[in-house]
Write a protein that holds these residues in place. Structure first.
Motif, short mmCIF file in Angstrom:
data_model
loop_
_atom_site.label_atom_id
_atom_site.label_comp_id
_atom_site.label_asym_id
_atom_site.label_seq_id
_atom_site.Cartn_x
_atom_site.Cartn_y
_atom_site.Cartn_z
N THR A 189 0.93 -1.17 -0.02
CA THR A 189 0.08 -0.03 0.11
C THR A 189 1.11 1.06 -0.05
O THR A 189 2.07 1.19 0.52
N GLY A 190 0.46 2.29 -0.54
CA GLY A 190 1.12 3.57 -0.64
C GLY A 190 0.88 4.18 -1.99
O GLY A 190 1.14 3.70 -2.92
N SER A 191 0.36 5.48 -1.80
CA SER A 191 0.23 6.39 -3.09
C SER A 191 1.38 6.76 -3.78
O SER A 191 1.42 7.30 -4.91
N GLU A 192 2.66 6.55 -2.91
CA GLU A 192 3.89 6.77 -3.53
C GLU A 192 4.35 5.81 -4.58
O GLU A 192 5.53 5.81 -5.32
N LEU A 193 3.83 4.74 -4.69
CA LEU A 193 4.42 3.44 -5.12
C LEU A 193 4.25 3.43 -6.60
O LEU A 193 3.17 3.69 -7.17
N PRO A 231 -3.24 2.56 -3.58
CA PRO A 231 -2.90 3.95 -3.24
C PRO A 231 -3.52 3.99 -1.68
O PRO A 231 -4.18 3.25 -1.26
N ASP A 232 -3.26 4.99 -0.82
CA ASP A 232 -3.75 5.15 0.32
C ASP A 232 -5.10 5.72 0.35
O ASP A 232 -5.59 6.93 0.65
N ARG A 233 -6.03 5.01 -0.27
CA ARG A 233 -7.40 5.19 -0.17
C ARG A 233 -8.36 4.05 0.13
O ARG A 233 -8.10 2.85 -0.50
N GLY A 255 2.62 -1.59 4.95
CA GLY A 255 2.40 -0.23 4.78
C GLY A 255 1.07 0.13 5.52
O GLY A 255 0.41 -0.41 5.88
N GLY A 256 1.17 1.47 5.65
CA GLY A 256 -0.33 1.81 6.01
C GLY A 256 -0.74 1.58 7.47
O GLY A 256 -1.94 1.46 7.67
N VAL A 257 0.06 1.33 8.46
CA VAL A 257 -0.40 0.98 9.74
C VAL A 257 0.35 1.66 11.02
O VAL A 257 0.37 1.48 12.10
MG MG Z 1 2.22 4.27 3.40
#
Ligand code: MG
Ligand code: AMP
Length: 404
Positions: A189-193, A231-233, A255-257
């Motif tokens: 996860t991650g909008s930067e990926l 992405p982070d959505r 990611g995202g935690v």
């Molecule tokens: Mg992230």
């Protein structure tokens, strides 16, 4: 704060052993037997020759020596695979090959090297001169001397490697009942990926974790597939799992935690049966585990070093234990530190290192920070440094997990 052991136990309880399945023996390598293997037949299946030579009655060649050899008529020829086996008449020999059935009436084999090799052909008047005696039973493989029908030849839980699968084939088994591999769905996860192999814009990075975790899962003996990173959505997170999740035994996210905003995994799963907690370790403090839509989920932090350390500490042992694989945890080695190092208070620290097996000494490689992936790639072990340690000195003994 949870201890490492507490979170290990939570993850281990989440990943249940898959139900046994029957599969083709060629597909079962690296899995374990679900049931005891009881031999349906004997091995060898029939008395057969252990040598290329001549099947004889031992008493016919009892006195044979180089000086006073015994010559016998060669009455027949028995290559491996012949199924109509002529009985041996006393005073004669049958030429016989390794693995060919012993004829009734013969009780020993004299190998070709202890004869003149036979003269005059096989059919019609051939003879063989024998230079050595053989006791009854010599060079005969007895039916059942390796495996007797009905015997348990492998216990349930046996790891199936080349010899074990070869034995199954030798016993005529085309399929085998095994504990199948745990199926893991990997999600970054991650909008930067961005996918490796495509151009980057400022602020973007390549998805390292998906490839890293797929590789780690497969090396642990489980099956892994990836869902394309999201992405982070929260809507994207759910949508990516809609048609896939049901086919898997475990969802493994990275990611995202953490504690920031845009923590997509936390936001998507907190109210859905996944519990997020801090574990007293470095790297890998933010962790989560639980069930989503009935499927076990383990959520790991996104920094690549944190993710891979989290996998090593929590997921790998749980996967291997569920599959019944030997040595679910890494082998622990005690090694002597070859440098002074510092370690944070009240947290277990996992440092990357290189172990010298000859001298039994270990050094860290790279800094402690959780984005130094290049240094993980240069390491061959993890150092498991106790929570209470703050300074460790050259000469101290530390616990090391070789990663091979
Ligand atoms: Mg992230
Ligand atoms: P997060 O856990 O989402 O806060 O991410 C922590 C750090 O890890 C950030 O610098 C992310 O850009 C990075 N990161 C997260 N996921 C990945 C990934 N799949 N590959 C490489 N780096 C990542």
């Amino acid at each position: 704060m949870r201890t490492v052991e507490e979170h290990q136990a939570i993850v281990a309880a989440l990943i249940r052993p898959p139900a046994p399945v029957s599969m083709a023996i060629a597909d079962a390598a690296g899995l374990v037997l679900a049931d005891n293997l009881v031999a349906p037949n004997s091995l060898p299946g029939f008395d057969n020759s252990a040598m290329d030579g001549y099947a004889v009655l031992a008493s016919d060649i009892a006195g044979a020596t180089k000086e006073s050899p015994v010559t016998l008529v060669v009455a027949d020829d028995i290559p491996a695979g012949r199924t109509d086996i002529p009985a041996l008449a006393p005073g004669t020999a049958h030429r016989i090959m390794t693995g060919a059935p012993m004829p009734a009436g013969a009780d020993a084999v004299v190998q070709v090297e202890a004869t003149d090799g036979g003269k005059g052909g096989i059919e019609g008047g051939g003879k063989v001169t024998v230079f050595e005696s053989r006791a009854a039973g010599v060079h005969v493989r007895k039916a059942g001397e390796d495996v007797a029908a009905g015997e348990t030849v492998l216990p349930s839980g046996a790891l199936l490697g080349p010899a074990q699968l070869g034995l199954l084939a030798a016993l005529g088994q085309a399929t085998v009942s095994v504990i199948p591999p745990v199926r893991v769905l990997v999600m970054s996860t991650g909008s930067e990926l961005v996918d490796p192999g495509t151009p980057l814009r400022d602020g973007q990075i390549y998805d390292a974790n998906a490839t890293m975790l797929l590789t780690a899962i497969r090396a642990a003996g489980a099956v892994a597939e990836q869902v394309h990173f999201v992405p982070d959505r929260v809507e994207d997170f759910y949508a990516a799992l809609d048609d896939r999740l049901g086919e898997f035994d475990l969802l493994l996210t990275s990611g995202g935690v953490s504690a920031g905003a845009y923590e997509v995994v936390k936001d998507a799963l907190s109210s859905q049966g996944v519990e997020f907690a801090k574990v007293a370790m470095q790297p890998g403090m933010p962790q989560g585990a639980g069930q989503f839509r009935g499927v076990p989920v383990v959520t790991m932090p996104g920094n690549p070093v944190s993710a891979l350390v989290s996998f090593e500490v929590f997921v790998r042992p749980a996967l291997r234990r569920a599959m019944g694989l030997p040595r679910p945890s890494r082998t622990i080695v005690r090694a002597v530190l070859d440098e002074d190092i510092e370690s944070p208070p009240d947290k277990r620290q996992f440092r990357r290192g290189t172990l010298n097996r000859e001298t039994g000494s270990v050094v860290t490689v790279g800094p402690a920070g959780s984005h130094f992936l290049r240094w993980f790639a240069a390491a061959d072990c993890l150092l498991n440094l106790p929570a209470e340690a703050t300074v460790l000195h050259r000469g101290d003994t530390v616990e090391v997990w070789p990663l091979d």
